[in-house]
Design an enzyme around this catalytic site. Structure first.
Site, PDB file in Angstrom:
ATOM      1  N   GLY A 148      -0.620  -5.888 -14.960  1.00 11.90           N
ATOM      2  CA  GLY A 148      -1.535  -6.285 -13.900  1.00 11.90           C
ATOM      3  C   GLY A 148      -2.935  -5.784 -14.203  1.00 11.90           C
ATOM      4  O   GLY A 148      -3.134  -4.878 -15.017  1.00 11.90           O
ATOM      5  N   CYS A 149      -3.916  -6.398 -13.536  1.00 15.72           N
ATOM      6  CA  CYS A 149      -5.302  -6.029 -13.800  1.00 15.72           C
ATOM      7  C   CYS A 149      -5.579  -4.589 -13.340  1.00 15.72           C
ATOM      8  O   CYS A 149      -6.140  -3.787 -14.092  1.00 15.72           O
ATOM      9  CB  CYS A 149      -6.253  -7.016 -13.129  1.00 15.72           C
ATOM     10  SG  CYS A 149      -5.837  -7.411 -11.412  1.00 15.72           S
ATOM     11  N   TYR A 150      -5.180  -4.275 -12.113  1.00 11.41           N
ATOM     12  CA  TYR A 150      -5.401  -2.898 -11.629  1.00 11.41           C
ATOM     13  C   TYR A 150      -4.709  -1.885 -12.531  1.00 11.41           C
ATOM     14  O   TYR A 150      -5.342  -0.913 -12.981  1.00 11.41           O
ATOM     15  CB  TYR A 150      -4.908  -2.741 -10.195  1.00 11.41           C
ATOM     16  CG  TYR A 150      -5.775  -3.387  -9.135  1.00 11.41           C
ATOM     17  CD1 TYR A 150      -7.088  -2.976  -8.937  1.00 11.41           C
ATOM     18  CD2 TYR A 150      -5.281  -4.386  -8.303  1.00 11.41           C
ATOM     19  CE1 TYR A 150      -7.886  -3.548  -7.946  1.00 11.41           C
ATOM     20  CE2 TYR A 150      -6.070  -4.966  -7.310  1.00 11.41           C
ATOM     21  CZ  TYR A 150      -7.369  -4.545  -7.136  1.00 11.41           C
ATOM     22  OH  TYR A 150      -8.143  -5.109  -6.168  1.00 11.41           O
TER      23      TYR A 150
END
Lengths: 346, 346, 346, 346
Positions: A148-150
């Site tokens: 995921g980006c986070y």
């Protein structure tokens, strides 16, 4: 020439994959699927791609994928991915899945935060695709779960200090901020221009689904289970992500010492830029590139450290990292198709 | 490997030249000057360039340029350019000047709209660098005057119809809109974020200095002197330019006929995309690329045509076109260093 | 205290009406309808209204409106409005309709640009609600058709010069630019933040439905039928509208003379600000207010005039003008509830 | 009618004071000073104010202020304020100072974070102007130090929980985000539109001058000295501020219990909106108003609480709070001139 297919090409991540792949010298884009835009040229769905690809979107329903590509990116929502990936693997192809479906090793944790899992047998096999941490495993994998980006921004920020034992794992607080493209291209009132522009807000405070993913990877890095407090925010911008992370210090390290730890950890990494003293990351300086920019500040008054990481959520936080993983999976040079990306500023 | 220098590297155009040149396979960036940032690495002035260039800015005052480069881009303000260019040419180098100083052939016109000219002897020699119109002359030139951003969009929009005699040259009205990067990086109240965001305005109505440049080139295309009404506007965005141009029709051409004229005119041009019927240009679809997107609409009720052109003002409107000109001047493939630019969307 | 209802309170125009009416000393907001949010407090639909209104949205289906209000604003889409307005009038209430349904006097023209009209008997009665032009008629009306946002800016810009015979009615070209709130609050891909930010485009070139409305009113002002070329554009901002209008001059008027005509025409108007020489309108200077800012520039080289008008599309272009009309209809001071609106800058 | 002067009217805070005061029924704006714009009408400096004020800016140098006003707002930079305020007080007027010069009670702390203080004798007298905490003292004061924008949001967020003993004072981490207007109207490269738009960054990490101000007030609320970690960020928007604050819980309070504490604390406050369960603050919902929107989330997994506060940095964070303080100082109703402000959305 590796033949590559994008399953789910009509979202922002799909479009970004296409942007990167049309310039990748080692691959040929042979398939793009979209339920909504089946039969439409990809360059009509995304006019910025005109003149760079002639691909026409195909309907994934009933599509005979066998032989259409050697490699697939699945850029579909979670739950759809788990339905699609086994069939793609069955054709003998390798897959980088950009959804959350294969990121969590523990089925129970997955089902607690998402819903029932229909392909749990693949959870053990899937490799978590953060090259800076799992490079060797990725290279030998058949299925990679793209982070995921986070989590990408958080893990790159914390890995060196956590492994080096410089911070207290019980003290981790992550205050993260994302551009709006992270919410996808589906029409929703909440992401209309007028709702987002000139405004700033938190969302899913303490309840975002990237939390278990962050905890799984940090726990593995640290060697013991740990938990984090994680607060995401929505920034009035399309691309970009900045994570500001707080941790209590262990021992008496100073600014220079911690910087040295981080710099040493990433000394050979092509996509991590540890900023010079006095500089702080800004999302506009990584826009469109696969870079993660890192800096830290020791708060001596409170014996804490603040670590800051900036990425482009669609590149290092999604499509760029996926291509990096593909390169590793396929034995191509890791930087191929990514190394020439210079951030677009202003 | 052609050694290239950027004179005036600390503005947005200078930075954009650097972004393009570090990826250009035929050139090596050997010099970047900046009065303000002399001694500072370019990647400290523009942190997005970190990891892509090691160049350190040099003070142009007293700089011995001889032998430092084979080719120069001058990205300095008008009036400064005319002081610098003769010296660069004297070293035997070729020059693309991005200022207005060598765009107007007629010294009197220049001095009427700007100020006195100190190198008028070069006005006759300088070639107006719009490759789609003056390709052959550019290829043989020593000094190319890179077009202004507004003129680039206007000339590409009007050239086919004007040459084909489809429109009345006395009726041209140009309503143009530019992103804020066109105003440069100099600190000014009027271009502060708070002054620009969520606002829209016209400026220099009927009095913008790009007017004589547009008129010179259109007159040459048409074969007779003509005048235009030109109104520029400031859009709350950093990059991008859209020109909406109105002309009375001559004869009874319909939509399809005019589209055919334009499409035929640009059939072999790598950087002009004539949009399909039903599509309209949008600046977000050319962002970061050297494309000019064109469309037109016949207003049968009023027997007028509306031509629309979108470019990235920093690329096709400045640095990208300058690189295209350099390629022509130096005998490199025209698309080199530019052909891989896919617009960044979103 | 006049009891006022808003039919269709969940769009941006409905919310803006509520913002203005909760501060209006002469009215009480007694009803707000919304199909989608029936049963939900208006301040939950629009959290900015929290603490300023306790109203709960009611389902319009089957609602007994009789006696619920003395006055209604209908802020529903065209075609819905024509179905609703007759019933409201039948309760004895007066109505300001913010849709297009009652703006065009000629049923055929309406049906050509929109669809069939189900309440054509009201077309002759409805008064076009531009107070600066039709003040007296509005004051005596039962049903007022609130002007479109584009027409408001265009008509205020052109009325003085057209009436004074200074411009050629066959030469009118309108290049208009609107913020995104004009597209409404319905979830659509095209108005997502990522699609709009940092981009600029034209839409419905030569085919926008505000064209016949502009032509109807300009023709009436001029005394003879006239046609216009009209091109709308979408600006990356939420509120604001700027129209740039081109006309050929009649006679030899100069800048000062035309300014005098405009200034004289609006000398007693509370909401039209004719700018001082040297100033140009900017949408950020009217934001949130009921002002229309006007300026003009004579282009002597081409014997044309460029007239510029800035409004807030949600205020003078919609809700503010609607309240101004309500004041006139109800015999309240025209500026009540509007006169204290100071534009919000920055 | 109280005669009011604004010393330093050409910044964003000065303009915002003017916006609020021209509508304030209890005051008359009699003086506005600006070194840079002396002699220029305020409505030429800020065209949005046209038609709402006729005031002409006066040069503060050598200005005889005696008798010009009964009350002054000083909206000048710190260090300038301390030079100006004593003279204003000497005329018998009361003053709300919007700079940092009189916010810190301890001269040493001030001089450590700022520079030498030239009017230290006023430090003991000046009252910290956060009405929700110091209402009584403000009402009796002659000089009020208007709080900084960050401290306003942080103190309103933490006061209830800290006073109630629900949180550990050694654990406070403040991650705050501000719109760009907080950086002022001075022309600087760093706040140009192109540098800010579509980007997000932290600045002055662990070193911002609002830190001692926050610590002074929190320590006073808690009854013992405490320290905080404070990280400010710059958001690509003009107005708005959101503070996300992390604290370890004391005892075992749950979500409902903590909400009750906050709601009870602010039950009679006109400008604090404690949001309903399920809602989170967003800066776009307070824009242009004097509201502070509050919410909290208990993170039971980590036994922490996250408190969120949104304000408009120019209103509750500056000019609005200053007017609220003026009302208290002058015996006017506290909400006068502010109570009618409905946030402007979208």
């Amino acid at each position: 020439m590796i033949r590559v297919g994008i399953i789910g090409a009509s979202g922002y991540t799909g479009a970004e994959l296409a942007r990167l792949l049309v310039n990748h010298p080692g691959v040929e884009l042979t398939l793009a699927t979209s339920r909504q835009y089946a039969g439409k040229p990809l360059a009509r769905v995304f006019p910025h791609l005109a003149g760079r690809t002639e691909l026409v979107c195909e309907d994934p329903a009933g599509l005979a994928v066998a032989g259409r590509a050697d490699f697939y990116f699945t850029a579909v929502p979670h739950q759809t991915a788990m339905a699609v990936v086994p069939g793609l693997l069955a054709t003998g192809a390798k897959v980088v899945d950009l959804s959350a479906d294969f990121r969590l090793h523990d089925r129970q944790v997955y089902e607690q935060w998402y819903q029932a899992h229909s392909a749990p047998e693949l959870l053990a096999e899937a490799v978590y695709g953060l090259p800076e941490i799992h490079r060797a495993a990725i290279a030998g994998a058949r299925l990679v779960a793209n982070p995921g980006c986070y989590p990408t921004s958080v893990l790159l920020a914390l890995a060196p200090l956590l492994k080096a034992g410089c911070i207290d794992p019980a003290s981790l607080i992550i205050d993260a901020k994302s551009g709006t493209s992270g919410a996808g291209r589906t029409a929703q009132t909440g992401t209309l221009y007028c709702e987002v522009t000139e405004g700033f807000r938190a969302y899913k405070v303490g309840a975002h689904r990237h939390t278990p993913e962050i905890e799984q990877e940090l726990s593995e890095l640290y060697g013991q289970p740990l938990k984090v407090t994680f607060t995401p925010h929505l920034v009035p911008m399309s691309r970009g992500m900045l994570s500001t992370i707080y941790a209590d210090l262990r021992g008496e390290p100073d600014q220079a010492e911690l910087e040295r730890v981080v710099r040493e950890f990433y000394r050979d990494e092509p996509f991590v830029r540890v900023l010079d003293a006095g500089q702080l990351p800004a999302t506009q300086h990584v826009r469109g590139s696969n870079f993660c920019d890192l800096a830290l500040r020791v708060d001596q008054r409170n014996r804490r450290v603040i670590v800051l990481a900036a990425i482009d959520n669609l590149v290092k936080g999604a499509a760029g990292q996926a291509v990096q993983n593909m390169n590793l999976l396929c034995g191509l040079p890791e930087e191929q198709g990514l190394g020439q990306l210079v951030p677009l500023f202003p």
